[in-house]
Design an enzyme around this catalytic site. Structure first.
Site, mmCIF file in Angstrom:
data_model
loop_
_atom_site.group_PDB
_atom_site.id
_atom_site.type_symbol
_atom_site.label_atom_id
_atom_site.label_comp_id
_atom_site.label_asym_id
_atom_site.label_seq_id
_atom_site.Cartn_x
_atom_site.Cartn_y
_atom_site.Cartn_z
ATOM 1 N N SER A 101 0.681 7.936 -6.088
ATOM 2 C CA SER A 101 -0.239 6.982 -5.404
ATOM 3 C C SER A 101 0.449 6.827 -3.786
ATOM 4 C CB SER A 101 -0.854 5.689 -5.772
ATOM 5 O OG SER A 101 0.452 5.010 -6.165
ATOM 6 N N ASP B 116 -1.842 -4.081 -1.576
ATOM 7 C CA ASP B 116 -2.451 -4.526 -2.809
ATOM 8 C C ASP B 116 -1.145 -5.010 -3.654
ATOM 9 O OD1 ASP B 116 -1.469 -2.363 -3.829
ATOM 10 O OD2 ASP B 116 -3.352 -1.322 -4.049
ATOM 11 N N HIS C 277 1.060 -1.274 -3.653
ATOM 12 C CA HIS C 277 1.020 -0.318 -2.496
ATOM 13 C C HIS C 277 1.390 -1.122 -1.060
ATOM 14 C CE1 HIS C 277 -1.324 1.475 -5.666
ATOM 15 N NE2 HIS C 277 -0.446 2.430 -5.486
#
Length: 370
Positions: free
Chosen positions: A50, A344, A347
């Site tokens: 990610s 978040d 990340h």
């Protein structure tokens, strides 16, 4: 007297104009030198998780998606692209710096033009890792399958450019691999399956073997310049603090027992890349280690000096657990994400990614000059 003042004013104006034009000319020449240097790079290709997925998971059946607000809040036009942050990723900044394109698109996006494909894409999938089990847990694209997508990509290029031109194009490209965090955070330290068969040390070796297999696979497909990103201080990720602290709400601090695992792994990775450099040198391949542990750790430990107010919780929701679908349009979001290290619970924010890009510039410069 008035005429003297007028003449002096004119001279001052002309000098200022000459200085300004000289400065602009110098900047233009400098810009041309950078672009000329970067003509050695034909494209940029990215593999991983990610941290470098610009939206491939939008086209995968998984809950690990971010194609909805508040993700992308600070991206141009506020578009939630599928990037797991409020704006751009470090790979977007790198692609722009190299002169490839402003934003690196996801390979699975069906509307990509041939030029988009030619200049580079990301094959990364959020939730993936070097351990095949990690991708299975999240039902995302594993790194071996990302390599298969790259082989498919080559065939698409060959059908238009021809085999010789495609080979030359791939040889001149820059490759970046960023994965491993999910192997520990989502997999090893959360799900008990791997802990039954591996110690931390043997699991690190297992991951490194998979890194080697991926790099060898990329080299066989023509990759000649490959940068591999190490692990961040995983004990400082908000979600790791929340899940492993006795009082994570009131007393938050980095957990060194987990970050030390990342440090040890990074040391082993650097050694492995150096060893591979020696063994594969005859192929003309070059391998580079990209350190994000130290710069991110420094941002967290000295957050005020970077302009951050909050270093150990995210901007979205409580910042303690939210990520993916838990960070959604109904979530509270901090008014200024640039004051946060993390977007978040996992990340980084766009600002943090930009700072990481700046810390990686010496590696990027080495890659494009090689």
């Amino acid at each position: 007297m008035k005429m003297d003042r007028s003449c002096n004013a004119q001279r001052f104006f002309l000098r200022a104009l000459v200085f300004f034009l000289s400065l602009r000319a110098h900047q233009a020449l400098s810009s041309k030198r950078v672009r000329a240097l970067n003509n050695t790079v034909s494209a940029m290709f990215v593999f991983g998780d990610s941290t470098v997925d610009p939206g491939n998971n939008n086209y995968v059946r998984t809950v690990f998606k971010s194609d909805f607000p508040p993700y992308g809040r600070d991206f141009p036009n506020g578009v939630p692209t599928g990037r797991f942050t409020n704006g751009r990723l470090a790979t977007d900044y790198i692609a722009s710096y190299i002169g490839i394109k402003d934003y690196l698109p996801p390979y699975l996006e069906p509307s990509l033009s041939f030029e988009d494909l030619k200049t580079g894409v990301s094959f990364a999938s959020a939730g993936s890792g070097y351990d095949p089990l990690t991708a299975k847990l999240s039902n995302v694209v594993s790194l071996p399958n990302q390599l298969e997508y790259f082989k498919e990509y080559k065939k698409r290029l060959t059908s238009t450019m021809g085999e010789q031109s495609t080979t030359h194009h791939i040889n001149k490209a820059v490759f970046l691999v960023s994965a491993g965090t999910n192997d520990f955070v989502v997999n090893y330290f959360t799900v008990p399956i791997r802990r039954q068969s591996f110690t931390v040390a043997t699991y690190q070796q297992f991951l490194l073997q998979n890194v080697k297999d991926l790099i060898k696979g990329l080299c066989e497909e023509g990759a000649r310049r490959i940068a591999v990103v190490g692990l961040p201080p995983i004990g400082c990720l908000p979600i790791m603090i929340t899940l492993n602290s006795k009082n994570a709400v009131l007393q938050r601090g980095c957990m060194d027992q987990y970050s030390s695992v990342a440090r040890d792994y990074n040391a082993l990775l650097r050694t492995e890349l150096a060893s591979m450099q020696s063994s594969l040198a005859t192929q003309g391949s070059r391998f580079y280690y990209a350190d994000i542990y130290q710069p991110l750790s420094d941002m967290i430990q000295r957050s005020p000096s970077y302009g951050f107010d909050q270093a150990l919780s995210g901007c979205c929701g409580t910042g303690l657990l939210e990520a993916a679908f838990m960070c959604n349009p109904k979530s509270f979001v901090c008014p200024d994400a640039s004051r946060y290290v993390f977007w978040d619970s996992i990340h980084p924010t766009e600002k943090t990614y930009h700072l990481l890009f700046q810390s990686l510039r010496p590696v990027v410069d080495a890659v494009i000059q090689d």
